[in-house]
Design an enzyme around this catalytic site. Structure first.
Site: not given
Length: 515
Positions: A156, A438
């Site tokens: 990613r 996160d």
């Protein structure tokens, strides 16, 4: 042409080679103008929404939604994706994830990685070594080596809105997306092909099919430049913005020769809904803990994802349950395992082909739930879709019995500040209160505070959430903390949660404070 590149971290000189730098610069020259145009379109759409425009399916792309077409068939190592593990790109985390027994490991250069120069370049080196099977780490306590049988690596890169300040072309910091994807294609993509796999990506934060088209053009150009056969690159798109949820068909269509599926990026999606409708009192959400996957707007968006994917022969991948085991507390672990099992059972029964976990101990929990639904099948594409999602369902944010509590305010403050402190210290994924946090969950934390203060929301005891009240609670919560980078983290949190201006992403001002 003037290109200024920060010196390579020790041991990574083989990543920032002249050939790799030239390739990334070529990507910049070819695509930076379009990236800027698309970011301007983002701003225009957001402004229009604030001034009364309606969120809707695009009338100009109705033919794409009604016509019959499918995406390319998956490569052999992306046929079974029932359990995917995600995490940052440091060597220890990568080795543990690749050895976890999951089918796929998403190496996350975005929300789970603090983008220090050392982190992003060393992460690129780690991904190349992972493809070669040579990634290893020796510590005083343990030696880490890759197993022969390991998860398929998917990368990613950072989103279109971010830049890499350590790589400057003609006075302009390069797109972090082009930097991350370009370096990986140049080194890791070739290594992946040699290993019998391919350069596979997860694409984050898309807000339109035009942004998907840009990615597709990047892949087409890169494959031609690097001599990689067309269609070798594969991409799964994270549906983590309310805008993308209204353009799922169109996004898959633009990437159809390179598409592998869609993923329900649930935490960023909640943040996106708050951000898009932050000025509308009808879109005030309750405590984060009450915004689960079964509330109307969250259920609608995942139903639509499954419906869209199965019609287009693409895989639907479920989202991340934030609960993680606590090896020092058996009761917490038991509760986490049960909550994760319930979440994954729902996704499997909904029709997803796979799901995400954040910890190796959860791989078998998730696999068991998908095995019970899917058996020996690799997918559920032939399963009839029995639900239908209407346009208005995606913005139905009613949550029966939803409340805002002082405990919820305190949790948002504590999580937001502690996560930012970890991020500023170079750690992009942090275990906080038995949840894996996160950047996405920190975004929810600060955006809810902003929304509640802006609309004068009352907590369940009847008292108004004011800026003064939040600052008092920040004093109290920060008084309980003794952690590095606390002062900077607190300042960033106050700026993004209490300022008149609402920054699109908290990582933008925070990035100015890291090396």
């Amino acid at each position: 042409m003037d290109t200024q590149v920060h010196p390579a971290p020790p041991g990574t000189e083989h990543i920032l080679t002249p050939g790799a730098v030239a390739f990334v610069v070529a990507l910049h020259h070819r695509f930076e103008g379009r990236r800027q145009e698309l970011l301007e379109i983002r701003r225009d759409r957001r402004d229009a929404l604030v001034h009364g425009a309606k969120m809707r399916f695009l009338p100009e792309t109705s033919a794409v939604r009604t016509q019959d077409w499918t995406v390319a068939q998956p490569p052999s190592d992306l046929i079974d994706r029932r359990v995917e593990i995600t995490g940052p790109v440091d060597a220890k985390m990568m080795i543990n994830a690749l050895n976890s027994g999951a089918d796929v490991f998403m190496a996350d250069l975005e929300d789970a990685t603090s983008p220090t120069w050392e982190n992003v370049v060393t992460g690129q080196a780690n991904m190349v070594e992972a493809q070669h099977g040579t990634l290893q780490l020796d510590t005083e306590a343990k030696s880490y080596r890759l197993n022969a049988d390991r998860a398929t690596l998917v990368v990613r890169p950072r989103g279109w809105h971010l830049t890499e300040k350590h790589f400057v072309v003609d006075g302009t910091p390069i797109s972090a997306s082009l930097f991350d994807a370009g370096l990986y294609l140049y080194h890791g993509g070739r290594a992946a092909i040699e290993a019998g796999s391919g350069p596979y990506f997860y694409l984050p934060k898309l807000e339109s099919h035009l942004e998907a088209r840009l990615w597709n053009d990047v892949f087409t150009f890169a494959q031609a430049e690097l001599g990689i056969p067309y269609g070798t690159v594969r991409a799964t798109v994270l549906i983590e913005t309310i805008w993308a949820a209204h353009e799922m068909d169109e996004i898959l269509f633009e990437l159809r020769d390179h598409a592998s599926g869609l993923n329900a990026g649930r935490w960023d999606y909640i943040f996106s809904v708050i951000k898009a409708f932050r000025h509308d009192p009808n879109f005030v959400l309750p405590d984060r803990s009450q915004v689960g996957m079964t509330v109307p707007f969250m259920r609608a968006y995942t139903d639509l994802m499954v419906q869209t994917c199965h019609r287009r022969r693409a895989y639907a991948i479920g989202g991340m349950a934030a609960f993680i085991p606590n090896r020092n507390n058996p009761d917490v672990t038991a509760q986490a395992l049960e909550k994760v099992a319930t979440d994954k059972r729902r996704e499997a029964q909904q029709g997803c082909e796979g799901t995400w976990v954040a910890h190796p101990d959860l791989v078998e929990v998730a696999r068991r739930e998908f095995d019970q639904v899917m058996g020996d099948a690799h997918d559920q594409l032939a399963r009839p879709v029995t639900f239908s999602v209407r346009e208005g369902d995606l913005t139905d944010v009613r949550i029966e019995g939803g409340t805002v509590t002082e405990a919820g305010v305190r949790t948002n403050i504590s999580v937001g500040v502690r996560y930012l402190a970890a991020w500023l210290g170079g750690q992009g994924a942090a275990a906080i209160d038995d949840l894996m946090e996160d950047a996405a969950t920190a975004e929810i934390s600060r955006s809810q505070i902003w929304q509640w203060v802006h609309h004068g929301v009352r907590t369940d005891d009847g008292s108004v959430i004011t800026e003064e009240r939040v600052r008092r609670l920040i004093d109290e919560e920060c008084g309980l903390l003794d952690i590095p980078h606390l002062d900077d983290a607190r300042k960033v949190f106050e700026d993004v949660a209490l300022g008149d201006h609402f920054p699109d992403f908290l990582t933008l001002p925070a990035y100015e404070l890291i090396d």
